[in-house]
Structures are given as structure tokens and as C-alpha cells.
Design a protein around this motif. Structure first.
Motif, PDB file in Angstrom:
ATOM      1  N   ALA A 189       0.850  -1.187   0.000  1.00 22.93           N
ATOM      2  CA  ALA A 189       0.000   0.000   0.000  1.00 22.93           C
ATOM      3  C   ALA A 189       0.892   1.245   0.000  1.00 22.93           C
ATOM      4  CB  ALA A 189      -0.898  -0.009   1.230  1.00 22.93           C
ATOM      5  N   PRO A 190       0.498   2.282  -0.709  1.00 26.51           N
ATOM      6  CA  PRO A 190       1.326   3.492  -0.725  1.00 26.51           C
ATOM      7  C   PRO A 190       1.396   4.113   0.665  1.00 26.51           C
ATOM      8  CG  PRO A 190      -0.846   3.908  -1.680  1.00 26.51           C
ATOM      9  CD  PRO A 190      -0.752   2.437  -1.473  1.00 26.51           C
ATOM     10  N   ARG A 191       2.506   4.755   0.938  1.00 25.91           N
ATOM     11  CA  ARG A 191       2.641   5.427   2.231  1.00 25.91           C
ATOM     12  C   ARG A 191       1.703   6.628   2.265  1.00 25.91           C
ATOM     13  NH1 ARG A 191       5.843   4.266   5.897  1.00 25.91           N
ATOM     14  NH2 ARG A 191       5.790   6.368   6.763  1.00 25.91           N
ATOM     15  N   ARG A 192       1.106   6.813   3.420  1.00 28.44           N
ATOM     16  CA  ARG A 192       0.152   7.906   3.592  1.00 28.44           C
ATOM     17  C   ARG A 192       0.692   8.898   4.623  1.00 28.44           C
ATOM     18  NH1 ARG A 192      -4.319   6.450   0.912  1.00 28.44           N
ATOM     19  NH2 ARG A 192      -4.778   4.230   0.649  1.00 28.44           N
ATOM     20  N   ARG A 193       0.068  10.057   4.585  1.00 29.67           N
ATOM     21  CA  ARG A 193       0.524  11.129   5.473  1.00 29.67           C
ATOM     22  C   ARG A 193       0.418  10.738   6.948  1.00 29.67           C
ATOM     23  NH1 ARG A 193      -2.524  14.628   7.709  1.00 29.67           N
ATOM     24  NH2 ARG A 193      -4.275  13.954   6.450  1.00 29.67           N
ATOM     25  N   LEU A 194      -0.591   9.917   7.296  1.00 28.10           N
ATOM     26  CA  LEU A 194      -0.820   9.570   8.692  1.00 28.10           C
ATOM     27  C   LEU A 194      -0.164   8.259   9.101  1.00 28.10           C
ATOM     28  CD1 LEU A 194      -4.602  10.533   9.035  1.00 28.10           C
ATOM     29  CD2 LEU A 194      -2.660  11.719  10.036  1.00 28.10           C
ATOM     30  N   ASP A 195       0.627   7.660   8.218  1.00 31.15           N
ATOM     31  CA  ASP A 195       1.217   6.357   8.540  1.00 31.15           C
ATOM     32  C   ASP A 195       2.057   6.397   9.807  1.00 31.15           C
ATOM     33  OD1 ASP A 195       0.031   5.035   6.499  1.00 31.15           O
ATOM     34  OD2 ASP A 195       1.783   4.961   5.187  1.00 31.15           O
ATOM     35  N   GLY A 196       2.672   7.525  10.094  1.00 28.14           N
ATOM     36  CA  GLY A 196       3.549   7.599  11.263  1.00 28.14           C
ATOM     37  C   GLY A 196       2.840   7.887  12.564  1.00 28.14           C
ATOM     38  N   TRP A 197       1.521   8.131  12.516  1.00 30.49           N
ATOM     39  CA  TRP A 197       0.790   8.513  13.723  1.00 30.49           C
ATOM     40  C   TRP A 197       0.149   7.301  14.401  1.00 30.49           C
ATOM     41  CZ3 TRP A 197       0.210  13.474  15.774  1.00 30.49           C
ATOM     42  CH2 TRP A 197       0.728  14.510  14.989  1.00 30.49           C
ATOM     43  N   GLU A 198       0.085   7.359  15.740  1.00 33.66           N
ATOM     44  CA  GLU A 198      -0.705   6.388  16.498  1.00 33.66           C
ATOM     45  C   GLU A 198      -2.146   6.872  16.436  1.00 33.66           C
ATOM     46  OE1 GLU A 198      -2.991   4.345  18.766  1.00 33.66           O
ATOM     47  OE2 GLU A 198      -2.564   6.230  19.787  1.00 33.66           O
ATOM     48  N   LEU A 199      -3.040   6.079  15.821  1.00 35.35           N
ATOM     49  CA  LEU A 199      -4.383   6.580  15.508  1.00 35.35           C
ATOM     50  C   LEU A 199      -5.513   5.920  16.295  1.00 35.35           C
ATOM     51  CD1 LEU A 199      -4.004   6.818  11.632  1.00 35.35           C
ATOM     52  CD2 LEU A 199      -4.161   8.728  13.237  1.00 35.35           C
ATOM     53  N   MET A 200      -5.276   4.749  16.893  1.00 36.24           N
ATOM     54  CA  MET A 200      -6.376   4.078  17.572  1.00 36.24           C
ATOM     55  C   MET A 200      -6.879   4.880  18.770  1.00 36.24           C
ATOM     56  SD  MET A 200      -7.004   1.644  15.612  1.00 36.24           S
ATOM     57  CE  MET A 200      -8.356   1.030  16.622  1.00 36.24           C
ATOM     58  N   GLY A 201      -5.951   5.394  19.576  1.00 39.12           N
ATOM     59  CA  GLY A 201      -6.367   6.229  20.705  1.00 39.12           C
ATOM     60  C   GLY A 201      -7.192   7.432  20.263  1.00 39.12           C
ATOM     61  N   PRO A 202      -6.734   8.192  19.262  1.00 36.13           N
ATOM     62  CA  PRO A 202      -7.537   9.312  18.769  1.00 36.13           C
ATOM     63  C   PRO A 202      -8.906   8.894  18.215  1.00 36.13           C
ATOM     64  CG  PRO A 202      -5.263   9.605  18.117  1.00 36.13           C
ATOM     65  CD  PRO A 202      -5.348   8.255  18.761  1.00 36.13           C
ATOM     66  N   LEU A 203      -8.980   7.711  17.574  1.00 34.62           N
ATOM     67  CA  LEU A 203     -10.282   7.264  17.064  1.00 34.62           C
ATOM     68  C   LEU A 203     -11.262   7.001  18.204  1.00 34.62           C
ATOM     69  CD1 LEU A 203      -9.398   4.836  14.123  1.00 34.62           C
ATOM     70  CD2 LEU A 203     -10.310   7.155  13.986  1.00 34.62           C
ATOM     71  N   TYR A 204     -10.776   6.349  19.265  1.00 32.85           N
ATOM     72  CA  TYR A 204     -11.643   6.122  20.426  1.00 32.85           C
ATOM     73  C   TYR A 204     -12.049   7.457  21.053  1.00 32.85           C
ATOM     74  CZ  TYR A 204      -9.899   1.325  20.076  1.00 32.85           C
ATOM     75  OH  TYR A 204      -9.575   0.070  19.626  1.00 32.85           O
ATOM     76  N   LYS A 205     -11.074   8.362  21.153  1.00 37.61           N
ATOM     77  CA  LYS A 205     -11.354   9.673  21.746  1.00 37.61           C
ATOM     78  C   LYS A 205     -12.405  10.420  20.930  1.00 37.61           C
ATOM     79  CE  LYS A 205      -9.141  13.999  23.167  1.00 37.61           C
ATOM     80  NZ  LYS A 205      -7.851  14.763  23.212  1.00 37.61           N
ATOM     81  N   ALA A 206     -12.361  10.241  19.611  1.00 39.32           N
ATOM     82  CA  ALA A 206     -13.332  10.926  18.746  1.00 39.32           C
ATOM     83  C   ALA A 206     -14.757  10.548  19.117  1.00 39.32           C
ATOM     84  CB  ALA A 206     -13.050  10.585  17.283  1.00 39.32           C
TER      85      ALA A 206
END
Length: 719
Positions: A189-206
């Protein structure tokens, strides 16, 4: 003008701030660790320590060790400053220890020396960058570990696997699965801008912070002009049609979180038909297994459903839909993973929220295998209560649907998040992230939202299978009672002659006579012998746990529930189950004083902590107002339609703002089924006589007499 004391205090505060600022400059990560450990502690105190907070606990632990070693080795820090910094680190470590004492499963995380998972490494990196640390390039770019394909059947369950003989016949008839020729993308998969971020915590927080009243339901297509799905005599409701249109347009994964009573089962059955997702696996609680088979027959009569019980000896291996309860799924993983499933439905999906349970692991392993075998399988998670304790309860459901893998979002969700142009550092990211997840397939409707679609009062039958020893003894007792009645019938016929009866015909007058005699004897005998009354009571006892368990799930979905039973022992069993499940209930019984009864009713109607009212059908069926609820569970059947109606009308009355649903628990393959049918026929009497409805007149016999006549005809082979 400030006093001398005020000026002195202000000066002291300025000195403290300056000193604290200097210390933070010397160890800027410590305030971040202090803030994070308080967050974890607060979650642990509420019993809500999910996967993300466990990783956070782990990262805090090894950063405390790293920072302590750095502070001790830093020669540029004064001894006084070093002592103060170490004291602050000890404070963080103390909170970690107290939290681990509360949840002992955290102790092993304290022993980890370094961040091992990509999620933990990203979290450590983000905190250090927030503290202004300069990191080497190899710590800035964090790649994910290659995914490990876990076996569907773990070694611990290998010996439990069963392969029903009929399944072997199916596999021999078609030894090769049809190939999936859908084009697939190749390469990484192509690298994306958010690939380097930890995102699960922010998704739950959302989801935790909400969206200012915005409902968590994806945009659905409009109601189609024509209903092309309903079989003759049935009609899909508008809100169901919109969901099915989404399936028709190609959407294949849904968290269907509608309230109970809005037809999730029918929607799922029809969705499988629209998506042609056969063979389909349906994983359900035991209490609704029979109801699923019935709904398949009602809504897609051209399809065959089979219910898996025990070792599966009686299943139809060539069926389109396989229905299994959670408790026995572990025995059938091997063959279910090999028949080329095109879809999986998980009913009451909050049952899989505990990722450490074998039940959850079984479901997730099967779902993963189905996604490997089939491009865009139909994946449906049904629950009115996706969140019970914490937003991280979403974790298992999102994994089941393929939206995330627990450590990061899947490709489709990642693409939606990347398209926002935002990062978790932006406040605007959170509502956008919430909408991105919802658009993946969350559908949530409440009764009040679709009230125009619903009848104001609905009686929904839930047939349950009594497949334990108690249930088998009940069915044996029914057969013995029927045989006794048939023997009496034959003796009368032999004594008086058949008087011109056609071959194979039965004399209805003699049937009535025998049944009436048995009924009178049963009334006289009371509970001392096996008769129709003791049999019905035993059925109620056998259903008690299943009915109570369904009421628990219902309460967690819709709030307050009224639970009706006829016998005290059934009420006692239900109350014990509610207490064990952590639900507060009140009781309305015949032996109560009027003051105690009213106190129970008031508590149910006004105390938000009271979730269930356990009521006697005879003692609480009249004169009570319990409209704080809109759902009723009838654990036992009444002998009269009027008694059932009166019970439901404790909830369905003036002031009730929502459609009312009564869930009638019926023991399949027993006299219970016939009694329910007879009660409904008696209901038609009032509709015909009082409401002017055109309904075929039924028998004027009592339900008890009609039930005995049915048993006798059944024993004579004429039912």
C-alpha cells in the motif's frame, strides 16, 4: 491594593512556577508522563482499562525507567535538581504500582524493558517529540510488523473439533471452493501522510467526546420506489428498505446498532439475499437461535437454514445459512472455515468485546479467514449496545468488520482519515475521524426515530430450544401425557364402536370428552401429579434462565424492561440472574403490601439505577403504570389472551411516547408453541367482537382444554 501577605503569596507562587519551569526544562517529558499516568489511573478506577490504555501504561513504565537512568547520568544537573526530578519520577512510578495492584494483569507490563509493538513505539516517539526531544532517524520512522496469519483452530481446541457426517458429504460433493476471480491490487500500500501517527487512541477519543448531538449513523440511500424484496404477505418497513438499499449499492460491512424491535434480524436475512452472501454463518446467543431459523423461513423462504446443536449430527450440510450459538462455536471452527463462507453475522456483537475470551478469538479468527477467502464478504455486527463500559468496546467489533486490526486502521479507513488533511494534533481531526468511522457502516436508529414505521404495540415471539436434560424430560412428559390421553380415547372407541367413522378419522366429540376429563382431574389433583398445569410450570422453569438472559441484553440496549412471569420460582431465578449480571431490579408480587408494591413501582419509574421490574402476571397485570419502559419480556405464557394484554398494557398506556414491544419467550417443540397460538386466536375474538375486524372465528374452548385436545390429536397422529 494587595496586602503584605497577598504579595508574599504571589511572590512564592512566582518562585514555584519559575522553579517548576526550570525543572521541566531539565526533564520536559516528566509533566507528560504525569498527565498520562493520571489518565490511565482514572480509567482503571472506573474499570475501563482497554487495549490502548494498557499500551499507554506500558509506555509510561519504560519511559520512567529511561528517564530515571538519564537523570542519574546527566552531569549538568545539580544534585538538588536531580533529587527533585527523581522524586517526581517516583511519584509516577507509585501511581503505576497502585494501578497495577488494582488490575493485577498489568504487573507483567511493568517488566517490559522496551517498546516492542509498533503502536507502543509510535506512542513513545510522539510523547518524546512533544517534550522537544531530538530523536535519531531510525526512531522517527516506524514500520509495522508483518501480519501474522493465526490459525482458525488453535492447538488448544484441535481435539474438540467435530466434523458432522453430512458436512463430509458436502465436501465430497464439491471438494474445491469456487475461485475468487475479483481483481486484487498488487504490491505494498502506498505510504500515507498519517502512517507515522498512532491513531487508535484518537479514534476512540473521537467517539468519547461525541459530536455535539450528531447521531452515529451513516448516510443511507432514500427509500426505493418499489419493495422488491418482501415475500407475499410481508412488507419491509421504510427504515429497513434504506439499509437494504445500502447493501444493494455495494456496501458490505455494517455495525447495525438499531434498538431492539426495529427488525435487525429481518434486515440481516434480506441483506444476505441482496448480497448473495451464501453460505452465510450466523453466530447468536442460544436464546435467539430458533428465532433466526424462523426469520429466515419467513423472509427468504427460498433459502434453507440449519441450526447447529451439540455436535451437529442433525444439521443440513447443504443449507444456505448455518446458525450456531457462541457456546458451541469452538467445536465447529474447522469445518466452518473450510466451506467457503461468503458472509458472517454476529448477533448481540457486544458478546465478543472481551478480546481475551476464547469466544471472541473464535469469531475473529473465522472472520479473518472469510475475508482471506472472499473479496468483500457480507459482515454484519448486530447489537443495540456496542458500548457497555468504554469506547474501546468498539475494538473487537471493528476488528471483526475489518475496519481496524487493533493496532491501526485498515486501508479503507486510513484512506478516509488521510483525506481529511488533518492529524490528531488538530482539534478538528476528531469530529472528522468520527464521521470517517461512521461512514464505514455504522447504522443506529431508535424507536422514536422510526415511530411512523412501527405499530404502536408489537408482540414478537422468540422461540427457544430446551436442549438440556430438563428440556428433554419435558418433551418426554408431553409424549407420555399424549399417550395416556390416546389410550383413554381408544378404550372409549372400542367400548362403543366407531359408529361409522371414516377410515383414519377421529371422533372430535370423544376427543373433547377425554380432554375435558383430563382437565378436571388435573384441577383436582393440583401439583401432586404430572398434568398439563405442572407441565407448563416446568416449561417456565426451563425457560427462566434463557428469558432472564434475554432481558439482560435487552436492558443494556434500550434501558428499562418489565419482566413478567407466572410462577414465583421463575421470578426468583430471574432476579438471581439479574443480580449476578450487575443489574438492579425491583419486584412486584402478590404477597407484597400496597406500600411496598408502590415503592417498587416508583423506584422503577423514577430511579435511573433500576433497570428491570420483575412482575407477577397475576399480581401486577392490572392497575399499574410502568410506562418508564417500552419493552416487556413475557417469560411464561398466560392461560388467557386478556391476561397477556393486561400485562403489556402496564407499559402501553397514555403517556407512553414510544412504540411498545412485548417479547414472548416460547419453548420450541413443546406444548408452549400451541398455547401461544391459542392465545393469539383468543385475541382475535376481541378484535372481531369489539373492534369490528374481519377475523375468522375460533374455538370458544378454553386454552387449557384446546391444548389438551391438541396433545391428544398429536398422539393419534392427527395434529
Amino acid at each position: 491594593m494587595p496586602t503584605t501577605a497577598t504579595a508574599a503569596r504571589s511572590s512564592t507562587q512566582r518562585r514555584r512556577k519559575t522553579t517548576s519551569s526550570r525543572r521541566d526544562d531539565e526533564a520536559p517529558v516528566i509533566p507528560i508522563l504525569a498527565r498520562k499516568v493520571r489518565e490511565v489511573e482514572a480509567k482503571a478506577q472506573r474499570g475501563k482499562l482497554g487495549p490502548t490504555n494498557r499500551v499507554k501504561f506500558q509506555v509510561i513504565a519504560f519511559l520512567v525507567r529511561e528517564e530515571r537512568a538519564r537523570v542519574k547520568a546527566d552531569t549538568e544537573i545539580t544534585d538538588a535538581a536531580r533529587a527533585e526530578l527523581l522524586k517526581r519520577l517516583d511519584g509516577v512510578a507509585t501511581i503505576l504500582a497502585k494501578t497495577a495492584a488494582r488490575d493485577t494483569s498489568l504487573i507483567q507490563l511493568l517488566e517490559v524493558d522496551q517498546a516492542t509493538s509498533p503502536v507502543a513505539r509510535r506512542m513513545r516517539r510522539d510523547w518524546l517529540l512533544e517534550a522537544g526531544s531530538e530523536l535519531p532517524p531510525d526512531e522517527l520512522i516506524i514500520t509495522d510488523n508483518a501480519p501474522k496469519i493465526a490459525p482458525v483452530v488453535p492447538a488448544s481446541l484441535a481435539e474438540k473439533q467435530v466434523i458432522p457426517a453430512s458436512i463430509e458429504a458436502r465436501q465430497m460433493a464439491n471438494p474445491f471452493l469456487a475461485p475468487d476471480l475479483t481483481p486484487r491490487t498488487s504490491g505494498d500500500a502506498p505510504r500515507r501522510r498519517l502512517d507515522g501517527w498512532e491513531l487508535m487512541g484518537p479514534l476512540y477519543k473521537a467517539f468519547e467526546i461525541g459530536a455535539g448531538g450528531s447521531a452515529a449513523s451513516m448516510e443511507l440511500p432514500p427509500v426505493p420506489e418499489f419493495d422488491r424484496l418482501s415475500p407475499r404477505g410481508l412488507e419491509v418497513m421504510p427504515h429497513q428498505s434504506r439499509f437494504l438499499e445500502a447493501v444493494r449499492t455495494g456496501h458490505r460491512s455494517f455495525l447495525l446498532a438499531d434498538e431492539p424491535g426495529l427488525g435487525k434480524t429481518a434486515e440481516s436475512v434480506l441483506a444476505a439475499s441482496v448480497a448473495d452472501a451464501y453460505p452465510l454463518l450466523v453466530v447468536v446467543p442460544n436464546v435467539v437461535k430458533m428465532n433466526w431459523a424462523r426469520e429466515v423461513q419467513r423472509w427468504t423462504p427460498q433459502r434453507r437454514a440449519t441450526v447447529i446443536s451439540g455436535g451437529g449430527a442433525d444439521i443440513d450440510a447443504f443449507a444456505d445459512i448455518f446458525i450456531v450459538n457462541y457456546e458451541i462455536l469452538d467445536r465447529h471452527l474447522s469445518w466452518l472455515s473450510s466451506i467457503g463462507l461468503k458472509g458472517v453475522v454476529v448477533d448481540e456483537a457486544h458478546f465478543i468485546k472481551n478480546l481475551t475470551s476464547q469466544r471472541s478469538q473464535n469469531v475473529l479468527a473465522l472472520a479473518s479467514r472469510v475475508r482471506q477467502q472472499t473479496r468483500d464478504p457480507l459482515m454484519l455486527a448486530l447489537t443495540g449496545t456496542p458500548l457497555i463500559n468504554d469506547v474501546e468496546d468498539f475494538d473487537a467489533i471493528w476488528r471483526f468488520l475489518g475496519w481496524t486490526n487493533g493496532e491501526k486502521p485498515g486501508p479503507e479507513l486510513m484512506e478516509k482519515l488521510d483525506a481529511t488533511g488533518l492529524t490528531p494534533a488538530d482539534k478538528a481531526f476528531y469530529p472528522e475521524a468520527r464521521e470517517a468511522v461512521i461512514s464505514m457502516g455504522i447504522v443506529r436508529r431508535k424507536k422514536k426515530d422510526v415511530a411512523a414505521d412501527l405499530p404502536d404495540k408489537l408482540v414478537a415471539d422468540l422461540p427457544v430450544e430446551l436442549d438440556d436434560e430438563f428440556g428433554r424430560s419435558i418433551r418426554q412428559a408431553e409424549r407420555e401425557l399424549g399417550a395416556r390421553l390416546a389410550a383413554k380415547y381408544r378404550r372409549i372407541i372400542e367400548a362403543r364402536g366407531d359408529r361409522g367413522l371414516a377410515a383414519g378419522a377421529i371422533d372430535e366429540d370423544i376427543v373433547r370428552l377425554v380432554a375435558h376429563g383430563e382437565l378436571e382431574e388435573s384441577k383436582a389433583a393440583g401439583s401432586g401429579s404430572e398434568n398439563v398445569f405442572t407441565m407448563v410450570r416446568r416449561i417456565g422453569q426451563a425457560k427462566a434462565h434463557l428469558a432472564a438472559d434475554y432481558a439482560v441484553q435487552l436492558q443494556r440496549s434500550v434501558g428499562k424492561v418489565v419482566f413478567f412471569a407466572k410462577h414465583i420460582d421463575v421470578m426468583d431465578a430471574a432476579e438471581a440472574h439479574f443480580k449476578a449480571s450487575g443489574l438492579k431490579s425491583v419486584s412486584v408480587r402478590g404477597e407484597q403490601t400496597s406500600i411496598a408494591r408502590q415503592a417498587a413501582i416508583d423506584a422503577f419509574n423514577s430511579d435511573p439505577g433500576v433497570g428491570i421490574a420483575v412482575c407477577s402476571l397475576t399480581a401486577a397485570g392490572v392497575g399499574l403504570n410502568m410506562q418508564a419502559a417500552s419493552n416487556v419480556v413475557l417469560a411464561e405464557l398466560s392461560w388467557t389472551a386478556a391476561e397477556q394484554t393486561q400485562a403489556i398494557d402496564r407499559v402501553h398506556r397514555i403517556g407512553q411516547g414510544e412504540p411498545v414491544t412485548a417479547w414472548r419467550i416460547i419453548a420450541a417443540h413443546t406444548i408452549d408453541t400451541k398455547i401461544a397460538e391459542l392465545i393469539d386466536s383468543k385475541e382475535g375474538l376481541a378484535q372481531r367482537a369489539l373492534d369490528g375486524q374481519s377475523i375468522e372465528p375460533g374455538s370458544s374452548d378454553s386454552v387449557q382444554l384446546s391444548a389438551l385436545m391438541h396433545l391428544l390429536r398429536q398422539a393419534l397422529g392427527k395434529a
